[in-house]
Every structure is written in structure tokens, then in C-alpha cells.
Design a protein around this motif. Structure first.
Motif, mmCIF file in Angstrom:
data_model
loop_
_atom_site.group_PDB
_atom_site.id
_atom_site.type_symbol
_atom_site.label_atom_id
_atom_site.label_comp_id
_atom_site.label_asym_id
_atom_site.label_seq_id
_atom_site.Cartn_x
_atom_site.Cartn_y
_atom_site.Cartn_z
ATOM 1 N N ALA A 185 7.563 2.830 15.170
ATOM 2 C CA ALA A 185 6.494 2.229 14.372
ATOM 3 C C ALA A 185 6.377 2.914 13.016
ATOM 4 O O ALA A 185 6.197 2.255 11.974
ATOM 5 N N PHE A 186 6.499 4.252 13.009
ATOM 6 C CA PHE A 186 6.411 5.000 11.752
ATOM 7 C C PHE A 186 7.560 4.623 10.825
ATOM 8 O O PHE A 186 7.363 4.437 9.610
ATOM 9 N N VAL A 207 9.265 1.796 10.778
ATOM 10 C CA VAL A 207 9.068 0.430 10.289
ATOM 11 C C VAL A 207 8.026 0.404 9.171
ATOM 12 O O VAL A 207 8.213 -0.254 8.140
ATOM 13 N N GLU A 208 6.925 1.122 9.363
ATOM 14 C CA GLU A 208 5.875 1.163 8.340
ATOM 15 C C GLU A 208 6.379 1.818 7.057
ATOM 16 O O GLU A 208 6.108 1.327 5.946
ATOM 17 N N LEU A 209 7.103 2.928 7.198
ATOM 18 C CA LEU A 209 7.629 3.618 6.022
ATOM 19 C C LEU A 209 8.613 2.728 5.271
ATOM 20 O O LEU A 209 8.585 2.659 4.031
ATOM 21 N N THR A 210 9.466 2.029 6.013
ATOM 22 C CA THR A 210 10.427 1.121 5.388
ATOM 23 C C THR A 210 9.720 0.028 4.604
ATOM 24 O O THR A 210 10.076 -0.273 3.453
ATOM 25 N N ALA A 211 8.707 -0.571 5.215
ATOM 26 C CA ALA A 211 7.973 -1.657 4.551
ATOM 27 C C ALA A 211 7.286 -1.169 3.281
ATOM 28 O O ALA A 211 7.328 -1.838 2.233
ATOM 29 N N ILE A 212 6.661 0.009 3.351
ATOM 30 C CA ILE A 212 5.948 0.548 2.187
ATOM 31 C C ILE A 212 6.911 0.850 1.040
ATOM 32 O O ILE A 212 6.659 0.496 -0.119
#
Length: 218
Positions: free
Chosen positions: A196-197, A199-204
Motif C-alpha cells: 500500500a505504501f 502504491v501511494e508513493l508511486t501515485a504521489i
């Protein structure tokens, strides 16, 4: 045409990544080389994320307008579109390199995994983690020439690795550890917090990269 041009500019990068993948198989010892997956994926990300905007040779500094800049000025192609296509192409090439490495493990070292599904799950986990590393160097590629993008990316990834291991950073969210241990984890034990971390970092970071490109639009 943009995909084809991107392929011509990055095919030798992909060949270099596949060479690293082959080198990473000799020798390959699951018990002692659990972190090789994260190391190789970081190398793949550093090599192939240059497909974002800057695609000159990594060890040669350039001056003035980049060749791709002339391309965007000569044709009705926005930098955002060019960036998106090259970023997607580089991500596909990185995924292919990771897949080739895991395929080599499955063929050469069948004792390392219980079944093919485990190899596939591990490869998917590494791709997710590597995507976060890829997005870091992709963001740097939006405003740095390729030589400095490479060195800057190495510094950021190394700092990220040090911070993950030497800070109160939650171990459950450690992307590098998750990628390194992925081959030994069955599906139910997958590090979902780290996933999850990542995926979130990639999106940001990708969102930030797109914003930078939009600001630099001609």
C-alpha cells in the motif's frame, strides 16, 4: 510513432537491464541473497526511468535544447503526452526485466520456489516496489539532464534505503525488505502495508512529475 521513437531510444537500456538480470542469476542463493531482488529492481528503475523525458546517454552531459525538445517543437505533441508514453514504455521495460529475472530463477533454481504461482506472486510484489523507485527517478527526469538524473536518483534511492533501515520507519512498510523477502512469502503473508505504501508513493510522485511537465509545457 511516439512508442517506436521511445523504443529506439531505450532499447539499449533494456539490453543493459537484461544483462544485469542475467548476471544476477550467477550464482543465486535464496538464503543469502534475499535482497538481490530489491537491488536489481533499483538498477532497472535507474536505467529505464530515463525514458520519461531525457533520453541522452547517461554518461554524457548535454548543453542547449535536447533532441526530444526539438521533436516536440516540430510536431503537435505535448510534453505531457510525450512524458506519459515514455514513462509507460520505461515501466513496461522495467517490468519485462524483472519478469525475465524471475523466469530465470524459476528455470534455473526450481528448488527456490514451491510452485510457479509463488514466483509470479513474488515478481508482482517486486514490480510494485520497483514502481515506487521508478517514480522517484522519473520525477527527477522531468527537470534534470540524464547524467544528473542518474546520479541524483542513486543518491535518493540510497538515502531512502538508509532511512528505511536506520530510522523509526515502520518495518511493515519497508519496501526494500518486502521486495527482498518476497520470494519466501506465501500469498496470505504478503506485506500488504508495504504494498500500500509503495502504491501511494508511486501515485504521489507520478502526480508531481506530471505537474512539473505541465509547468514546463511550451
Amino acid at each position: 510513432m511516439l512508442l517506436y521513437k521511445g523504443w529506439l531510444e531505450t532499447r539499449w537500456r533494456l539490453a543493459a537491464a537484461l544483462g544485469w538480470a542475467a548476471f544476477g542469476l550467477i550464482p543465486w542463493v535464496p538464503e543469502s541473497d534475499a535482497r538481490r531482488a530489491s537491488t536489481l529492481s533499483a538498477i532497472f528503475a535507474l536505467i529505464l526511468a530515463g525514458a520519461g523525458i531525457v533520453t541522452e546517454r547517461s554518461l554524457r552531459a548535454s548543453k542547449g535544447l535536447h533532441g526530444s525538445t526539438y521533436f516536440t517543437l516540430a510536431l503537435p505533441v505535448s510534453r505531457v503526452r510525450l512524458f506519459s508514453i515514455r514513462a509507460y514504455l520505461g515501466w513496461l521495460e522495467m517490468t519485462a526485466a524483472i519478469g525475465a529475472w524471475y523466469f530465470g530463477i524459476w528455470i534455473l533454481y526450481p528448488q527456490a520456489v514451491a510452485r510457479a504461482a509463488v514466483t509470479l506472486e513474488s515478481a508482482a510484489l517486486v514490480v510494485v516496489g520497483a514502481s515506487a523507485l521508478y517514480s522517484i527517478t522519473l520525477l527527477l527526469a522531468t527537470f534534470l539532464e540524464d547524467q544528473w538524473r542518474l546520479w541524483g536518483s542513486m543518491a535518493v534511492v540510497a538515502g531512502f534505503l538508509w532511512f528505511s533501515d536506520h530510522s523509526p520507519f515502520p518495518a511493515s512498510a519497508n519496501i526494500f525488505r518486502a521486495m527482498g523477502d518476497g520470494l519466501h512469502l506465501p500469498g496470505p503473508a504478503a506485506p500488504w502495508t508495504a504494498i500500500a505504501f509503495a502504491v501511494e508513493l508511486t501515485a504521489i510522485l507520478i502526480f508531481a512529475a506530471v505537474k512539473v511537465v505541465e509547468l514546463r509545457e511550451y
